[in-house]
Design a protein around this motif. Structure first.
Motif: not given
Ligand code: PHB
Length: 401
Positions: A171-183
Motif C-alpha cells: 500500500s505504498v502508492k508514491t515514493a521519492y528517491t534519495i541516492v548517492s550520486d555514483y554508479a
C-alpha cells in the motif's frame, strides 16, 4: 664398488633408466609432500572516511582463518593486505592490484569495497589472468567487465528491486528517491523505480547526493514537501549512513507519516547503536542480519565473538569477508590444490556455500551471487535496536543480467 652378483648381470643402461625413474618419483613425492602457497592479495579501504568498513572485511577474513586454519590440503593460504583509501578515481586500487600481482605474486585478489576501484582494476585482471573475488562493490555491471571477477556481496538491483516490489504490494502508492550520486546509487534508483512502477507505484521526485555527504536536511526537506507515501534511500554506509538516519529523525520523516525504505547497508547492524531510535519502523532489504538463526551463523558468531568480544555486533561486511575466504578455500578443495587461474575460475563458477546469511551460490553464467534477500523492520528487542526480518525472498539473482 662391490655390487651384489645379481646386479653385475644387470645391464648398465637399464640401471641408469631405473635410477632416473626412482629419482623422478621421489622428487615428485617431495614436491607434493611439501607445502605450497596461495597468496591472496587483499585490497580494502583501511584509511580515510570508510576505514571502518575495510576493517570489517578484514575481520571476516581473520575469523574465517581462525576457525578453518590457514591451509587447504597442503596449500598454505597467505594474505597480503593493501589500503585503497576508499572511493575515488580507482587509480590507486588499480596500481595496488598491479603491485600485488607482479611484486607479491598474488594468485588471487580478494577485495574492492567500492565500485570505482573494481571497475578501474578490471582490464588489468583480465590481462594478468588473475581471479578476483569482489568483497563488496555492488554495481551490477562490474562482473561483466572481466571474466576473472566473481562477487560474494550483492548487487544494488538485487536489493532495490526486492524493496520496490515489496513497497508496491504494501500500500505504498508514491515514493521519492534519495541516492548517492555514483554508479551503485544509480543502480539502486533505477531498480527501485522499475519494480515499484511495475507494481503500480509512482515516483514523485528524486535527488542524488554527493557520495560522502554528511548534510541531508535540505534534501530531506524537499522530499517531505513532495508528500510521498515513502522515501527510498541508498548511500554507502558508515558515518554517511549515520548522518543520513539522524537527519531523517531531526526532520521528522516518519512523524510526517512517510515510510522510510532503505537498502540494508544504510542500517547495517553494527551502526544501529549510533542511530538509536531513528531506525524505528524503518524498512530495509539485505542478505544478512545478525538475528539470523542457522548453524552457519551460530558458528560464525561464535568465532567472531571469541575474537572481538562477547557483545560485539558484526557488520554484514564481516560476513562478506568471511564468505570471500570461504569461496577461495572451497575453490582450492575443488581443484585439489591447483592454483592456476583457469582451474580456480572453473571451481568458483557454480560454487555453493553454507553461509551465515543462508545458502549462497555463485551463478555459473554471471559469476554473481544468488542469495536470500530479507525484508526487515527496525524494532527494539531486549533494549537494543535490531533489523527484524519479516519476509524472505529466496535465491534472488541479479535482475539486471
Ligand atoms: C559500491 O561502491 O559499490 C558500494 C559501496 C558501499 C556500499 C554499497 C556499494 O554500502
Amino acid at each position: 664398488m662391490c655390487l651384489p652378483t645379481s646386479l653385475h648381470r644387470f645391464p648398465a643402461r637399464a640401471f641408469l633408466v631405473a635410477a632416473f625413474f626412482i629419482a623422478a618419483i621421489s622428487n615428485f613425492e617431495i614436491a607434493y609432500a611439501q607445502d605450497r602457497k596461495l597468496t591472496v592479495g587483499v585490497i580494502l579501504p583501511l584509511s580515510g572516511a570508510f576505514a571502518d568498513q575495510g576493517k570489517h572485511y578484514e575481520d571476516g577474513i581473520k575469523v574465517f582463518q581462525k576457525i578453518h586454519g590457514n591451509k587447504v590440503g597442503n596449500v598454505v593460504v597467505e594474505t597480503v593486505v593493501r589500503d585503497d583509501q576508499g572511493p575515488g578515481s580507482g587509480d590507486l586500487a588499480r596500481r595496488l592490484t598491479q603491485e600485488l600481482i607482479q611484486r607479491n605474486k598474488a594468485q588471487i585478489i580478494l577485495g574492492y569495497s567500492f565500485t570505482p576501484n573494481a571497475m578501474a582494476s578490471a582490464t588489468l585482471l583480465t590481462e594478468a589472468k588473475t581471479p578476483a573475488v569482489i568483497v563488496n562493490a555492488a554495481t551490477s555491471i562490474i562482473t561483466e567487465k572481466s571474466p576473472y571477477f566473481s562477487r560474494v556481496s550483492f548487487t544494488l538491483p538485487q536489493i532495490a528491486s526486492s524493496l520496490g516490489t515489496w513497497a508496491a504490494k504494501s500500500s505504498v502508492k508514491t515514493a521519492y528517491t534519495i541516492v548517492s550520486d555514483y554508479a551503485p546509487g544509480l543502480d539502486a534508483e533505477t531498480w527501485f523505480t522499475k519494480t515499484f512502477e511495475a507494481g503500480g507505484g509512482k515516483i514523485v521526485g528524486s535527488v542524488r547526493t554527493p557520495v560522502a555527504a554528511m548534510e541531508y536536511s535540505p534534501f530531506l526537506q524537499r522530499a517531505i514537501e513532495a508528500k510521498p507515501d515513502a522515501i527510498f534511500a541508498f548511500n554507502p554506509g558508515g558515518d554517511v549512513a549515520v548522518a543520513f538516519m539522524k537527519a531523517t529523525k531531526e526532520r521528522g520523516v516518519t512523524k510526517s507519516g512517510i515510510k522510510l525504505l532503505v537498502t540494508g547497508d544504510v542500517v547495517d547492524d553494527n551502526l544501529l547503536p549510533a542511530m538509536g531510535d531513528s531506525v524505528e519502523d524503518v524498512i530495509s532489504a539485505l542478505h544478512y542480519q545478525v538475528e539470523l538463526d542457522n548453524p552457519a551463523n551460530a558458528k560464525f558468531l561464535k568465532g567472531f565473538r571469541e575474537m572481538f568480544g562477547a557483545n560485539a555486533v558484526p557488520s554484514y561486511r564481516v560476513v562478506q569477508g568471511y564468505d570471500g575466504m570461504a569461496l577461495i578455500y572451497q575453490a582450492l578443495e575443488k581443484t585439489g590444490g591447483k592454483t592456476d587461474a583457469d582451474s580456480i575460475m572453473a571451481a568458483i563458477k557454480g560454487a555453493k556455500l553454507d553461509s551465515p546469511r543462508g545458502p549462497i551460490q555463485i551463478d555459473p553464467q554471471t559469476r554473481d551471487i544468488i542469495e536470500n534477500i530479507y525484508i526487515r523492520r527496525g524494532v527494539q528487542k531486549d533494549g537494543k535496536w535490531v533489523n527484524a526480518a519479516f519476509e524472505t525472498i529466496e535465491a534472488v539473482k541479479d535482475p539486471a543480467k
